[in-house]
Design a protein around this motif. Sequence first.
Motif, PDB file in Angstrom:
ATOM      1  N   LEU A   1     119.875 -44.519 -10.918  1.00  0.00           N
ATOM      2  CA  LEU A   1     120.924 -45.468 -10.526  1.00  0.00           C
ATOM      3  C   LEU A   1     122.100 -44.759  -9.862  1.00  0.00           C
ATOM      4  O   LEU A   1     122.692 -45.270  -8.912  1.00  0.00           O
ATOM      5  N   GLY A   2     122.433 -43.573 -10.390  1.00  0.00           N
ATOM      6  CA  GLY A   2     123.551 -42.823  -9.839  1.00  0.00           C
ATOM      7  C   GLY A   2     123.327 -42.348  -8.413  1.00  0.00           C
ATOM      8  O   GLY A   2     124.282 -41.966  -7.730  1.00  0.00           O
ATOM      9  N   GLN A   3     122.061 -42.355  -7.963  1.00  0.00           N
ATOM     10  CA  GLN A   3     121.747 -41.874  -6.612  1.00  0.00           C
ATOM     11  C   GLN A   3     121.415 -42.999  -5.636  1.00  0.00           C
ATOM     12  O   GLN A   3     121.125 -42.735  -4.475  1.00  0.00           O
ATOM     13  N   LEU A   4     121.456 -44.254  -6.107  1.00  0.00           N
ATOM     14  CA  LEU A   4     121.200 -45.368  -5.207  1.00  0.00           C
ATOM     15  C   LEU A   4     122.434 -45.651  -4.349  1.00  0.00           C
ATOM     16  O   LEU A   4     123.569 -45.455  -4.782  1.00  0.00           O
ATOM     17  N   PRO A   5     122.241 -46.120  -3.122  1.00  0.00           N
ATOM     18  CA  PRO A   5     123.381 -46.418  -2.251  1.00  0.00           C
ATOM     19  C   PRO A   5     124.246 -47.532  -2.831  1.00  0.00           C
ATOM     20  O   PRO A   5     123.746 -48.425  -3.526  1.00  0.00           O
ATOM     21  N   PRO A   6     125.545 -47.505  -2.547  1.00  0.00           N
ATOM     22  CA  PRO A   6     126.421 -48.591  -3.002  1.00  0.00           C
ATOM     23  C   PRO A   6     125.965 -49.940  -2.428  1.00  0.00           C
ATOM     24  O   PRO A   6     125.476 -50.022  -1.294  1.00  0.00           O
ATOM     25  N   ASN A   7     126.120 -50.976  -3.229  1.00  0.00           N
ATOM     26  CA  ASN A   7     125.827 -52.347  -2.787  1.00  0.00           C
ATOM     27  C   ASN A   7     124.411 -52.498  -2.215  1.00  0.00           C
ATOM     28  O   ASN A   7     124.211 -53.148  -1.184  1.00  0.00           O
ATOM     29  N   SER A   8     123.443 -51.886  -2.898  1.00  0.00           N
ATOM     30  CA  SER A   8     122.059 -51.935  -2.421  1.00  0.00           C
ATOM     31  C   SER A   8     121.153 -52.792  -3.300  1.00  0.00           C
ATOM     32  O   SER A   8     120.015 -53.072  -2.925  1.00  0.00           O
TER      33      SER A   8
ATOM     34  N   LEU B   1     127.201 -50.586 -11.860  1.00  0.00           N
ATOM     35  CA  LEU B   1     128.129 -51.331 -11.010  1.00  0.00           C
ATOM     36  C   LEU B   1     128.178 -50.805  -9.581  1.00  0.00           C
ATOM     37  O   LEU B   1     128.409 -51.575  -8.646  1.00  0.00           O
ATOM     38  N   LYS B   2     127.930 -49.524  -9.382  1.00  0.00           N
ATOM     39  CA  LYS B   2     127.995 -48.968  -8.021  1.00  0.00           C
ATOM     40  C   LYS B   2     126.906 -49.538  -7.109  1.00  0.00           C
ATOM     41  O   LYS B   2     127.214 -50.063  -6.035  1.00  0.00           O
ATOM     42  N   PRO B   3     125.624 -49.485  -7.472  1.00  0.00           N
ATOM     43  CA  PRO B   3     124.613 -50.037  -6.560  1.00  0.00           C
ATOM     44  C   PRO B   3     124.525 -51.556  -6.563  1.00  0.00           C
ATOM     45  O   PRO B   3     123.970 -52.144  -5.620  1.00  0.00           O
ATOM     46  N   LEU B   4     125.050 -52.228  -7.576  1.00  0.00           N
ATOM     47  CA  LEU B   4     124.985 -53.691  -7.652  1.00  0.00           C
ATOM     48  C   LEU B   4     126.041 -54.303  -6.735  1.00  0.00           C
ATOM     49  O   LEU B   4     127.209 -53.913  -6.774  1.00  0.00           O
ATOM     50  N   VAL B   5     125.635 -55.248  -5.915  1.00  0.00           N
ATOM     51  CA  VAL B   5     126.580 -55.872  -4.988  1.00  0.00           C
ATOM     52  C   VAL B   5     127.584 -56.730  -5.756  1.00  0.00           C
ATOM     53  O   VAL B   5     127.289 -57.205  -6.865  1.00  0.00           O
ATOM     54  N   PRO B   6     128.781 -56.943  -5.212  1.00  0.00           N
ATOM     55  CA  PRO B   6     129.704 -57.894  -5.830  1.00  0.00           C
ATOM     56  C   PRO B   6     129.029 -59.259  -5.987  1.00  0.00           C
ATOM     57  O   PRO B   6     128.384 -59.756  -5.061  1.00  0.00           O
ATOM     58  N   GLY B   7     129.156 -59.819  -7.178  1.00  0.00           N
ATOM     59  CA  GLY B   7     128.518 -61.103  -7.452  1.00  0.00           C
ATOM     60  C   GLY B   7     127.074 -60.998  -7.894  1.00  0.00           C
ATOM     61  O   GLY B   7     126.456 -62.011  -8.234  1.00  0.00           O
ATOM     62  N   GLY B   8     126.509 -59.773  -7.899  1.00  0.00           N
ATOM     63  CA  GLY B   8     125.131 -59.597  -8.332  1.00  0.00           C
ATOM     64  C   GLY B   8     124.990 -59.881  -9.823  1.00  0.00           C
ATOM     65  O   GLY B   8     125.836 -59.484 -10.622  1.00  0.00           O
ATOM     66  N   HIS B   9     123.914 -60.555 -10.199  1.00  0.00           N
ATOM     67  CA  HIS B   9     123.711 -60.946 -11.593  1.00  0.00           C
ATOM     68  C   HIS B   9     122.823 -59.945 -12.337  1.00  0.00           C
ATOM     69  O   HIS B   9     121.898 -59.361 -11.759  1.00  0.00           O
ATOM     70  N   LEU B  10     123.125 -59.773 -13.601  1.00  0.00           N
ATOM     71  CA  LEU B  10     122.263 -59.098 -14.560  1.00  0.00           C
ATOM     72  C   LEU B  10     121.776 -60.142 -15.554  1.00  0.00           C
ATOM     73  O   LEU B  10     122.586 -60.834 -16.180  1.00  0.00           O
ATOM     74  N   ILE B  11     120.464 -60.279 -15.691  1.00  0.00           N
ATOM     75  CA  ILE B  11     119.874 -61.161 -16.698  1.00  0.00           C
ATOM     76  C   ILE B  11     119.064 -60.264 -17.615  1.00  0.00           C
ATOM     77  O   ILE B  11     118.070 -59.662 -17.210  1.00  0.00           O
ATOM     78  N   ILE B  12     119.506 -60.154 -18.876  1.00  0.00           N
ATOM     79  CA  ILE B  12     119.013 -59.105 -19.762  1.00  0.00           C
ATOM     80  C   ILE B  12     118.506 -59.680 -21.082  1.00  0.00           C
ATOM     81  O   ILE B  12     119.191 -60.447 -21.749  1.00  0.00           O
TER      82      ILE B  12
END
Length: 307
Positions: A27-34, A105-116
């Motif tokens: 996760l730490g290496q994924l691009p922002p907002n991807s 939070l870094k790779p997740l776009v603003p408004g992106g949902h987590l369903i856990i």
Amino acid sequence: MIEVPSQYSTFRFRNAMGVHGDCLEVLGQLPPNSIHAVVTDPPYGVKEYDFDQLEKRSNGNGGVWRIPPSFDGNTRSALPRFTALNEKERRQLRRFFVEWTDVLLKPLVPGGHLIIATNSFLSPLVFESLIKGGLEYRGTLIRLVRTMRGGDKPKNAEQEFPEVCSMPRGCYEPWGIFRKPLSPRMTLADNLRQYQAGGLRRISNTAPFEDVIESGRTPKLERAIADHPSLKPQEFLRKVVYASLPLGKGIVLDPFMGSGSTLAASEAVGYESLGIERFEDYFNLAEEAIPHLYQAIDLKRQNSLAL
């Protein structure tokens, strides 16, 4: 599809990609907002997926796993003893999910949902940690399913207290719905236009996504495809995954891929997906199982018609 650093082993099936690695590192290496949505069932019991505990489960020795007796000639799946967590392990659980949220939070776009996925016993602890990590709580999805957890009489005193159960029999499974905060000064419509995220996809123009879904246990056909202790049924997962991308565009992430069932569900509804799994056996299982889970419901229908 996202490009993953070459040091990680990967596999691809159509629009799905699996990565063998620790989710915090990847996760730490994924691009922002991807990443546009996350649908996952993590090992929130912390220690049941340690290598020594998995070996005990495989050998039938139990450990932190509860090995149920056979019933009507069928061997039931092992279940983790969530109530076995002590206070130190609960602190570890809280710390892990706060740190995990911060990295997500870094790779997740603003408004992106987590369903856990979680359970009624640990959901308050897990939800509190996700909020502390920076996610917005948006509600709880109730999967109506009768589990084998709870309802037992007092251990070693069943005859003495025949009218007592130690805790309620589980009849539902809570899935937390969370969202990364919208971009500042953006309305939901603005956020949808820029990031394709912020809401949940409706069932139809006249029917919204609802927070209660009736669900049976995972069918035998799917369990035969993927021997994983927390395998969720495709019929349920496809509804959840479908709702996670409000415009039907973007990438769905499962950072605790396990058998690959979320990726199979994503493929079935036409979404791109990325899964991360640190245990090699489960990574290999997912690579083999996803193409078959993807077809599982159609195979079930074909079998029923053949009968």
